[in-house]
Write an enzyme that holds these catalytic residues in place. Structure first.
Site, mmCIF file in Angstrom:
data_model
loop_
_atom_site.group_PDB
_atom_site.id
_atom_site.type_symbol
_atom_site.label_atom_id
_atom_site.label_comp_id
_atom_site.label_asym_id
_atom_site.label_seq_id
_atom_site.Cartn_x
_atom_site.Cartn_y
_atom_site.Cartn_z
ATOM 1 N N ASP A 169 0.863 -1.197 0.000
ATOM 2 C CA ASP A 169 0.000 0.000 0.000
ATOM 3 C C ASP A 169 0.896 1.243 0.000
ATOM 4 O O ASP A 169 2.108 1.144 0.122
ATOM 5 C CB ASP A 169 -0.949 -0.004 1.205
ATOM 6 C CG ASP A 169 -0.204 0.167 2.524
ATOM 7 O OD1 ASP A 169 0.756 -0.585 2.756
ATOM 8 O OD2 ASP A 169 -0.568 1.049 3.328
ATOM 9 N N HIS A 492 1.528 -9.109 -3.155
ATOM 10 C CA HIS A 492 0.427 -8.172 -2.972
ATOM 11 C C HIS A 492 1.069 -6.791 -2.912
ATOM 12 O O HIS A 492 1.511 -6.332 -1.855
ATOM 13 C CB HIS A 492 -0.320 -8.485 -1.672
ATOM 14 C CG HIS A 492 -1.453 -7.540 -1.412
ATOM 15 N ND1 HIS A 492 -2.687 -7.677 -1.997
ATOM 16 C CD2 HIS A 492 -1.534 -6.418 -0.650
ATOM 17 C CE1 HIS A 492 -3.482 -6.699 -1.601
ATOM 18 N NE2 HIS A 492 -2.796 -5.911 -0.783
ATOM 19 N N ASP A 539 1.341 -17.873 -3.855
ATOM 20 C CA ASP A 539 1.993 -16.758 -4.552
ATOM 21 C C ASP A 539 0.959 -16.044 -5.420
ATOM 22 O O ASP A 539 1.029 -16.097 -6.646
ATOM 23 C CB ASP A 539 3.174 -17.278 -5.382
ATOM 24 C CG ASP A 539 3.916 -16.141 -6.071
ATOM 25 O OD1 ASP A 539 3.789 -14.987 -5.623
ATOM 26 O OD2 ASP A 539 4.636 -16.419 -7.065
ATOM 27 N N GLU A 548 2.122 -10.133 1.009
ATOM 28 C CA GLU A 548 2.447 -8.725 0.835
ATOM 29 C C GLU A 548 3.954 -8.536 1.031
ATOM 30 O O GLU A 548 4.687 -9.485 1.336
ATOM 31 C CB GLU A 548 1.639 -7.860 1.828
ATOM 32 C CG GLU A 548 1.753 -6.380 1.481
ATOM 33 C CD GLU A 548 0.707 -5.480 2.143
ATOM 34 O OE1 GLU A 548 -0.202 -5.970 2.815
ATOM 35 O OE2 GLU A 548 0.838 -4.253 1.946
HETATM 36 O O1 9MR Z 1 2.596 -6.369 9.335
HETATM 37 C C1 9MR Z 1 1.315 -6.199 9.882
HETATM 38 C C2 9MR Z 1 0.869 -7.472 10.545
HETATM 39 O O2 9MR Z 1 1.725 -7.788 11.615
HETATM 40 C C3 9MR Z 1 -0.564 -7.335 11.016
HETATM 41 O O3 9MR Z 1 -1.003 -8.580 11.521
HETATM 42 C C4 9MR Z 1 -1.454 -6.884 9.861
HETATM 43 C C5 9MR Z 1 -2.904 -6.690 10.262
HETATM 44 O O4 9MR Z 1 -3.036 -5.647 11.141
HETATM 45 O O5 9MR Z 1 -0.962 -5.675 9.316
HETATM 46 C C6 9MR Z 1 0.327 -5.769 8.803
HETATM 47 O O6 9MR Z 1 0.722 -4.532 8.374
HETATM 48 C C7 9MR Z 1 0.192 -4.049 7.175
HETATM 49 C C8 9MR Z 1 -0.172 -2.605 7.455
HETATM 50 O O7 9MR Z 1 -1.261 -2.558 8.336
HETATM 51 C C9 9MR Z 1 -0.448 -1.784 6.227
HETATM 52 N N1 9MR Z 1 0.622 -1.925 5.266
HETATM 53 C C10 9MR Z 1 0.899 -3.285 4.911
HETATM 54 C C11 9MR Z 1 1.300 -4.088 6.116
HETATM 55 C C12 9MR Z 1 1.730 -5.499 5.755
HETATM 56 O O8 9MR Z 1 0.699 -6.358 5.456
#
Ligand code: 9MR
Ligand code: ZN
Length: 568
Positions: A169, A492, A539, A548
């Site tokens: 994102d 992602h 994947d 992601e």
């Molecule tokens: O890395 C984060 C993970 O530990 C959490 O479980 C998850 C859900 O809250 O969010 C991940 O962080 C994301 C962030 O909120 C927004 N940018 C992408 C991050 C990676 O997925």
């Protein structure tokens, strides 16, 4: 039969392990291997035959596992491991592999840059336009604007630019940024030799190591996140995630979300650390970073209560937390290390005593960074260290307490490796969102333990976490794009989907297997219930809870790669 190797390869003198595996569902009773395993040159001739050790059933993968130790292979070259008709992917034995990997992993950060054009000279075919340069407004005012209580013209405007996109994102989040910067700046501190390499970024050749040039891009953004009163905004994002468009096409209003005590503590820690690290290159910046850190620390000390407001109307990453003890502890410890003022040490010690397990390296708990600051002189290359002449009794006692705790945790994690067929330092129940961060954090912990107490088992601990990341895992993937024959390639990641280029930017680390996969709909559909946690991966770009990428999944890999490159 599957044969899993580190698809990148192995250093000539390190331990070398491969795994042979059969899913437990495909055999009845206890399986046996017929005939030895052959280690062959890639062109075919076999140079070694070995019988692997039977590990037995492995819970995390649901496989029957055999472990092959072929550490006696030290001659550089390209090899495969064969058994019957099965063959591993080819892999290299060679010095310098981890140095090259560190370049790819670090260059990823350049590709995350926000607010600047990526030119063809530096980004090649992945060149793209600048993004997110319009002024930002405060969420608290924007909310009123949305309900018509405040006119657009009456909202304060902030010109905040730059930094790295957090992940797939386009948000920028203070605590996530601090986590990545902590890993990388300490990697530079402890393994400077690795970072003499050129990253081909706009600042290359300015006399400053490129990794510091790249981190400076993030630090300059972070400095802008400090409010007048010394506090620091928690995040800088739009209200909702953008669609799968290129960053310059995301023109939604940029917002500053209210400060959190975690963001302030992390800001202090990051800036105080940066002040020490950049001092030899840029005194003016070092002064500015330290002044900003001190201003934020004043806010922190006058606001002793935990502060975090979850604003559910803003649907970008939450980065919520339940405790700020770790951030406050890191802040105090870095300020002590940078200024030498004893009251910061006393404060850090008080917080340490309140923390149940202060050796963590993820964004939710960065207490381990305080440990790096505390033990810095013992972790840095000996010829870079200033004599530890006048350590106070308090500091000496604190250091030995911390060291004892850290080595105890490293020893515990070594025993976890022995319980796992794939020799990863992670129990089946620990495969959560971004499990590769857990793996790599443990790699960093083994690395830290080795610097304090150079036992071969700690070194091997780092090697085996990187082996897992690069192919010795039951998904058959290398979790770094562009590295290995079968690397994941559909992250992602908005840019990967929207850029219209078939090839994926190399050097991304995937979040990895997630046994709590039920969050994203496609993962739910693709991965049957009961799938062993290590195999809960796909994947597919849609799977945001599995695949992601983020800056703080790359950063611990940079640390581990630099360790393996620099520590001989
Ligand atoms: O890395 C984060 C993970 O530990 C959490 O479980 C998850 C859900 O809250 O969010 C991940 O962080 C994301 C962030 O909120 C927004 N940018 C992408 C991050 C990676 O997925
Ligand atoms: Zn941007």
């Amino acid at each position: 039969m599957k044969i899993y190797v580190n698809q990148m390869g192995y250093l000539p003198n390190s331990i070398k392990k491969a795994v042979l595996a059969l899913p437990q569902t495909e055999v009845s009773g206890e399986p046996s291997l017929s005939g030895p395993v052959r280690l062959c040159k890639k062109d075919g001739s076999c140079i070694l035959e070995k019988t692997p050790a039977f590990f037995g059933p492995d819970e995390a993968s649901g496989d029957f596992v055999w472990q092959l130790d072929f550490s006696e292979l030290t001659e550089p070259g390209t090899y495969v491991i064969r058994h019957g008709d099965s063959s591993s992917y080819p892999f290299t034995v060679g010095a310098g592999l981890y140095g090259e990997l560190s370049v790819l992993l670090s260059k990823m950060l350049y590709f995350q840059r926000c607010g600047t054009e990526l030119t063809e000279k530096h980004a090649g075919k992945f060149a793209r336009k600048s993004c997110h340069t319009a002024p930002s407004v405060l969420w608290t005012e924007y909310e009123k604007f949305l309900t018509g209580e405040l006119a657009e013209a009456d909202m304060q405007k902030f010109n905040i630019r730059g930094g790295w996109h957090d992940a797939g994102d386009y948000g920028r989040y203070t605590t996530a940024a601090a986590c990545a910067l902590g890993h990388i700046l300490y990697a530079y501190r402890f393994f400077p030799d690795t970072f003499a390499r050129n990253l081909n970024i706009p600042e290359s050749g300015n006399g400053i190591p490129d990794i510091l040039n790249e981190c400076r891009y993030e630090l300059d953004w972070m400095l802008q996140m400090q409010a007048e009163d010394g506090s620091v905004y928690h995040k800088h994002t739009t209200q909702n995630h953008a669609g799968f468009v290129m960053p310059h096409e995301d023109t939604n209003q940029m917002l500053l979300l209210p400060p959190s005590s975690m963001a302030v503590g992390d800001f202090v820690g990051t800036m105080a650390l940066a002040s020490r690290i950049y001092r030899p290159f840029d005194g003016e910046f070092a002064d500015r970073a330290l002044a900003a850190a001190k201003k934020a620390q004043v806010w922190l000390e006058t606001h002793p209560e935990f502060l975090f407001e979850h604003i559910k109307e803003c649907r970008t990453g939450g980065y919520g937390d339940r405790s700020d003890i770790d951030e406050r502890m890191w802040a105090a410890m870095e300020l002590y290390r940078t200024t030498g003022e004893a009251h910061y040490l006393a404060l850090a010690r008080t917080l340490f005593d309140q923390h149940p397990n202060p050796i963590q390296y993820g964004w939710g708990d960065i207490s381990g960074f305080a440990g790096w600051a505390l033990l810095e002189n013992e972790l840095m290359p000996k010829d870079n260290v200033k004599e530890d002449t006048s350590i106070s009794v308090e500091e000496a006692e604190f250091r030995s307490a911390y060291k004892e705790l850290l080595l105890k945790e490293a020893t515990r994690l070594l025993s976890v490796i022995d319980t796992e067929g794939y020799r990863v330092a992670m129990r089946p129940a620990e495969y959560g969102w971004g499990s590769n961060l857990t793996v790599l954090n443990r790699g960093m912990l083994f690395g830290t333990a080795y610097l304090l107490d150079p036992k071969a088992v700690y070194y091997s601990g780092v090697v085996q976490q990187m082996d897992y990341l690069l192919g010795v895992n039951a998904t058959d993937y290398s979790y770094v794009t562009g590295v290995g024959t079968h690397a994941f390639c559909n992250p992602h990641n908005r840019i990967t989907e929207a850029d219209g280029i078939d090839e994926t930017i190399p050097g991304y680390v995937s979040g990895g297997a997630n046994g709590t996969r039920w969050v994203d709909p496609l993962a739910k559909e693709l991965i049957p219930e009961g799938t062993p946690p290590m195999k809960c991966f796909a994947d597919r770009w849609e799977c945001y809870s599995l695949n992601e990428i983020t800056i703080y999944w790359n950063s611990p890999a940079i640390f581990c790669a630099a360790f393996l490159d620099s520590v001989k």
